[in-house]
Design a protein around this motif. Structure first.
Motif, PDB file in Angstrom:
ATOM      1  N   ALA A   1      53.757  30.040  53.726  1.00  0.00           N
ATOM      2  CA  ALA A   1      53.719  30.567  55.087  1.00  0.00           C
ATOM      3  C   ALA A   1      55.065  30.439  55.792  1.00  0.00           C
ATOM      4  N   GLN A   2      55.914  29.516  55.350  1.00  0.00           N
ATOM      5  CA  GLN A   2      57.208  29.322  56.002  1.00  0.00           C
ATOM      6  C   GLN A   2      58.226  30.406  55.645  1.00  0.00           C
ATOM      7  N   PHE A   3      57.941  31.217  54.643  1.00  0.00           N
ATOM      8  CA  PHE A   3      58.866  32.263  54.234  1.00  0.00           C
ATOM      9  C   PHE A   3      58.485  33.587  54.883  1.00  0.00           C
ATOM     10  N   ALA A   4      59.483  34.312  55.379  1.00  0.00           N
ATOM     11  CA  ALA A   4      59.232  35.601  56.027  1.00  0.00           C
ATOM     12  C   ALA A   4      58.830  36.656  55.006  1.00  0.00           C
ATOM     13  N   GLU A   5      59.462  36.659  53.854  1.00  0.00           N
ATOM     14  CA  GLU A   5      59.173  37.636  52.800  1.00  0.00           C
ATOM     15  C   GLU A   5      58.597  36.908  51.596  1.00  0.00           C
ATOM     16  N   ARG A   6      57.503  37.421  51.082  1.00  0.00           N
ATOM     17  CA  ARG A   6      56.934  36.837  49.868  1.00  0.00           C
ATOM     18  C   ARG A   6      56.099  37.888  49.147  1.00  0.00           C
ATOM     19  N   ALA A   7      56.072  37.775  47.860  1.00  0.00           N
ATOM     20  CA  ALA A   7      55.296  38.701  47.036  1.00  0.00           C
ATOM     21  C   ALA A   7      53.841  38.255  47.020  1.00  0.00           C
ATOM     22  N   PRO A   8      52.901  39.190  47.020  1.00  0.00           N
ATOM     23  CA  PRO A   8      51.495  38.793  46.917  1.00  0.00           C
ATOM     24  C   PRO A   8      51.226  38.194  45.539  1.00  0.00           C
ATOM     25  N   MET A   9      50.593  37.035  45.522  1.00  0.00           N
ATOM     26  CA  MET A   9      50.398  36.330  44.260  1.00  0.00           C
ATOM     27  C   MET A   9      49.034  36.597  43.645  1.00  0.00           C
ATOM     28  N   GLY A  10      48.029  36.757  44.446  1.00  0.00           N
ATOM     29  CA  GLY A  10      46.695  36.952  43.901  1.00  0.00           C
ATOM     30  C   GLY A  10      46.134  35.657  43.346  1.00  0.00           C
ATOM     31  N   ALA A  11      45.168  35.773  42.473  1.00  0.00           N
ATOM     32  CA  ALA A  11      44.495  34.597  41.920  1.00  0.00           C
ATOM     33  C   ALA A  11      45.006  34.219  40.542  1.00  0.00           C
ATOM     34  N   TRP A  12      45.944  34.977  39.973  1.00  0.00           N
ATOM     35  CA  TRP A  12      46.355  34.705  38.592  1.00  0.00           C
ATOM     36  C   TRP A  12      47.038  33.356  38.423  1.00  0.00           C
ATOM     37  N   PRO A  13      47.806  32.796  39.379  1.00  0.00           N
ATOM     38  CA  PRO A  13      48.378  31.466  39.133  1.00  0.00           C
ATOM     39  C   PRO A  13      47.306  30.392  38.988  1.00  0.00           C
ATOM     40  N   LEU A  14      46.244  30.495  39.804  1.00  0.00           N
ATOM     41  CA  LEU A  14      45.159  29.511  39.689  1.00  0.00           C
ATOM     42  C   LEU A  14      44.394  29.698  38.383  1.00  0.00           C
ATOM     43  N   ALA A  15      44.181  30.944  37.982  1.00  0.00           N
ATOM     44  CA  ALA A  15      43.503  31.201  36.708  1.00  0.00           C
ATOM     45  C   ALA A  15      44.338  30.698  35.540  1.00  0.00           C
ATOM     46  N   LEU A  16      45.637  30.893  35.619  1.00  0.00           N
ATOM     47  CA  LEU A  16      46.532  30.392  34.570  1.00  0.00           C
ATOM     48  C   LEU A  16      46.510  28.863  34.517  1.00  0.00           C
ATOM     49  N   ALA A  17      46.485  28.225  35.681  1.00  0.00           N
ATOM     50  CA  ALA A  17      46.416  26.761  35.725  1.00  0.00           C
ATOM     51  C   ALA A  17      45.109  26.265  35.113  1.00  0.00           C
ATOM     52  N   LEU A  18      44.014  26.964  35.380  1.00  0.00           N
ATOM     53  CA  LEU A  18      42.730  26.580  34.793  1.00  0.00           C
ATOM     54  C   LEU A  18      42.755  26.739  33.278  1.00  0.00           C
ATOM     55  N   MET A  19      43.343  27.832  32.801  1.00  0.00           N
ATOM     56  CA  MET A  19      43.453  28.040  31.353  1.00  0.00           C
ATOM     57  C   MET A  19      44.309  26.951  30.714  1.00  0.00           C
ATOM     58  N   MET A  20      45.370  26.545  31.389  1.00  0.00           N
ATOM     59  CA  MET A  20      46.209  25.459  30.874  1.00  0.00           C
ATOM     60  C   MET A  20      45.423  24.148  30.836  1.00  0.00           C
ATOM     61  N   ALA A  21      44.618  23.897  31.862  1.00  0.00           N
ATOM     62  CA  ALA A  21      43.808  22.677  31.885  1.00  0.00           C
ATOM     63  C   ALA A  21      42.792  22.681  30.749  1.00  0.00           C
TER      64      ALA A  21
END
Length: 168
Positions: free
Chosen positions: A122-142
């Protein structure tokens, strides 16, 4: 590099003409980005190291838990094998236990991670939409870490000899 120094040499006389009282400070754009994002780089390195430590602790914990579980449930495993359970059934029985632990951790950790991620970005003015894939990737890694940590004990459980366990 040579082109930067050549540019500096070409600009120096012009600078002295226009601004004789001020020294010329010519910097690469990269240095401005490095200066502005030094804190983020330090934070990302710190978070990366903390993540690796947390993954290692989790892997050791699951390894010890799987060893304990196989040892405690060896009688049950042998009885199931004597009643016709296949290796796949034994592996599924034990794998489900570790899968439930990872799922419980994901139910607690994923919303918290999403919230912290949103607050940080939230502190950055510009950011790319991330979606849910980082959390899904973290779950797959776990899940991968859990499977790798418990694979040896799952394999040992499927190879338990009924006679060996029933004698002890």
């Amino acid at each position: 590099s040579a082109s930067f120094e050549a540019l500096r040499a070409q600009l120096a006389p012009l600078w002295q003409q226009r601004f004789p009282d001020q020294p010329m400070q010519l910097r690469r754009v990269r240095s401005y980005f490095a200066e502005n994002y030094a804190d983020e780089l330090r934070l990302s390195k710190l978070l990366g190291a903390a993540s690796l430590i947390a993954i290692a602790i989790a892997a050791f914990g699951i390894y010890a838990l799987s060893a304990s579980s196989v040892q405690q449930r060896s009688g049950e495993i042998v009885i199931r094998k004597l009643h016709g359970a296949r290796r796949r059934d034994i592996a599924t029985l034990l794998g489900r236990e570790f899968g439930m632990l990872v799922a419980a951790g994901a139910l607690v950790g994923a919303p918290l991670a999403a919230l912290l991620n949103a607050r940080y970005l939230a502190q950055f003015a510009e950011r790319a939409p991330m979606g849910a894939w980082p959390l899904a990737l973290a779950l797959m890694m776990a899940l991968t870490v859990a499977l790798a940590a418990s694979a040896r004990h799952l394999l040992l459980a499927t190879r338990l000899a009924p006679a060996q366990v029933l004698r002890g």
